[in-house]
Design an enzyme around this catalytic site. Structure first.
Site, PDB file in Angstrom:
ATOM      1  N   GLY A   9       0.849  -1.186   0.000  1.00  0.00           N
ATOM      2  CA  GLY A   9       0.000   0.000   0.000  1.00  0.00           C
ATOM      3  C   GLY A   9       0.878   1.225   0.000  1.00  0.00           C
ATOM      4  N   ALA A  11       2.155   5.119   1.422  1.00  0.00           N
ATOM      5  CA  ALA A  11       2.599   5.641   2.717  1.00  0.00           C
ATOM      6  C   ALA A  11       1.389   5.950   3.590  1.00  0.00           C
ATOM      7  CB  ALA A  11       3.436   6.905   2.515  1.00  0.00           C
ATOM      8  N   ARG A  12       1.451   5.537   4.842  1.00  0.00           N
ATOM      9  CA  ARG A  12       0.397   5.761   5.838  1.00  0.00           C
ATOM     10  C   ARG A  12      -0.949   5.165   5.420  1.00  0.00           C
ATOM     11  NH1 ARG A  12       4.353   5.830   7.193  1.00  0.00           N
ATOM     12  NH2 ARG A  12       5.736   7.488   7.763  1.00  0.00           N
ATOM     13  N   LYS A  15      -0.799  -0.346   6.192  1.00  0.00           N
ATOM     14  CA  LYS A  15      -0.255  -1.667   5.877  1.00  0.00           C
ATOM     15  C   LYS A  15       0.465  -2.323   7.055  1.00  0.00           C
ATOM     16  CE  LYS A  15       3.510   0.517   3.412  1.00  0.00           C
ATOM     17  NZ  LYS A  15       3.078   1.839   3.869  1.00  0.00           N
ATOM     18  N   ALA A  34      13.045  -6.069  11.590  1.00  0.00           N
ATOM     19  CA  ALA A  34      13.034  -4.631  11.303  1.00  0.00           C
ATOM     20  C   ALA A  34      14.199  -4.323  10.375  1.00  0.00           C
ATOM     21  CB  ALA A  34      13.143  -3.835  12.594  1.00  0.00           C
ATOM     22  N   THR A  35      13.885  -3.763   9.204  1.00  0.00           N
ATOM     23  CA  THR A  35      14.936  -3.522   8.210  1.00  0.00           C
ATOM     24  C   THR A  35      15.402  -2.074   8.153  1.00  0.00           C
ATOM     25  OG1 THR A  35      13.330  -3.105   6.443  1.00  0.00           O
ATOM     26  CG2 THR A  35      14.055  -5.399   6.761  1.00  0.00           C
ATOM     27  N   SER A  36      14.837  -1.223   8.998  1.00  0.00           N
ATOM     28  CA  SER A  36      15.203   0.192   8.923  1.00  0.00           C
ATOM     29  C   SER A  36      16.513   0.468   9.645  1.00  0.00           C
ATOM     30  CB  SER A  36      14.101   1.068   9.515  1.00  0.00           C
ATOM     31  OG  SER A  36      14.028   0.877  10.904  1.00  0.00           O
ATOM     32  N   HIS A  50       6.722   2.548  15.877  1.00  0.00           N
ATOM     33  CA  HIS A  50       6.500   1.169  15.452  1.00  0.00           C
ATOM     34  C   HIS A  50       6.720   0.206  16.613  1.00  0.00           C
ATOM     35  CE1 HIS A  50       5.675   0.738  11.119  1.00  0.00           C
ATOM     36  NE2 HIS A  50       6.220   1.930  11.000  1.00  0.00           N
ATOM     37  N   ARG A  54       3.672  -2.643  18.790  1.00  0.00           N
ATOM     38  CA  ARG A  54       3.669  -4.108  18.806  1.00  0.00           C
ATOM     39  C   ARG A  54       3.833  -4.647  20.228  1.00  0.00           C
ATOM     40  NH1 ARG A  54       8.480  -2.794  15.558  1.00  0.00           N
ATOM     41  NH2 ARG A  54      10.325  -3.245  16.778  1.00  0.00           N
TER      42      ARG A  54
END
Length: 186
Positions: A9, A11-12, A15, A34-36, A50, A54
């Protein structure tokens, strides 16, 4: 047998929240890949938000390169995995060797794309060897204007082709708009 789900989807679009809800509905033994890379204060704030969204029970793995090397380990501890997100994974892998995209040759760009595709292919191959419920989040960036600069165009091309590959390899695909997920495959 694994189940691979792709959530895409804009941004914002909701998803990540939808992907997290899929995992929460299954159990609290979820691994979060987490890939950031939090390279500035704004990104650090995004990561914090984020993390707060969770469950505390979820185990986080911060990795974007060679993810395939930890899939077996994760499958020994967890039955559910969320990877957020493919788009940042591609971005980070584009700069792993310090290539100057704006001055790169077409061959160098093709080799870089093959390297990234190989990273993603190996990850999916490892997931398919397990019984994991594996949810990936990605951005659908192909709905906007084509960037006027080379780096942006190359990035859009890479993400678009990776998303197509993952769409084909996934058992289910969802597209989110305005916080509403729509199943488009599976």
């Amino acid at each position: 047998m694994s189940k691979i789900i792709l959530v895409t989807g804009g941004a914002r679009s909701g998803k990540s929240g939808f992907a997290e809800s899929l995992c929460k509905a299954r159990n609290n033994s979820t691994a979060y890949i987490a890939t950031s890379v939090a390279f500035d204060d704004e990104m650090k704030e995004r990561v914090r938000k984020h993390q707060e969204s969770r469950p505390q029970e979820w185990q986080t793995y911060e990795i974007y390169k060679d993810i395939y090397t930890i899939i077996d380990e994760i499958s020994q501890k967890h039955s559910t995995v969320i990877l957020d997100c493919i788009t940042l994974l591609v971005n980070n892998l584009m700069f792993v060797d310090g290539i100057d995209i704006d001055n790169a040759t077409e061959q160098e760009i093709n080799e870089l794309e093959e390297y990234i595709k190989d990273q993603v292919r190996k990850m999916i191959e490892e997931v398919k060897k397990t019984d994991l419920y594996f949810v990936m989040v990605t951005n659908e960036i192909g709905l906007g204007v084509v960037p006027s600069y080379k780096l942006g165009r190359v990035y859009c091309d890479f993400v678009g082709r990776i998303n197509q590959m993952l769409g084909q390899l996934s058992d289910e695909v969802y597209f989110t708009v305005c916080g509403i997920p729509t199943k488009i495959k599976g």
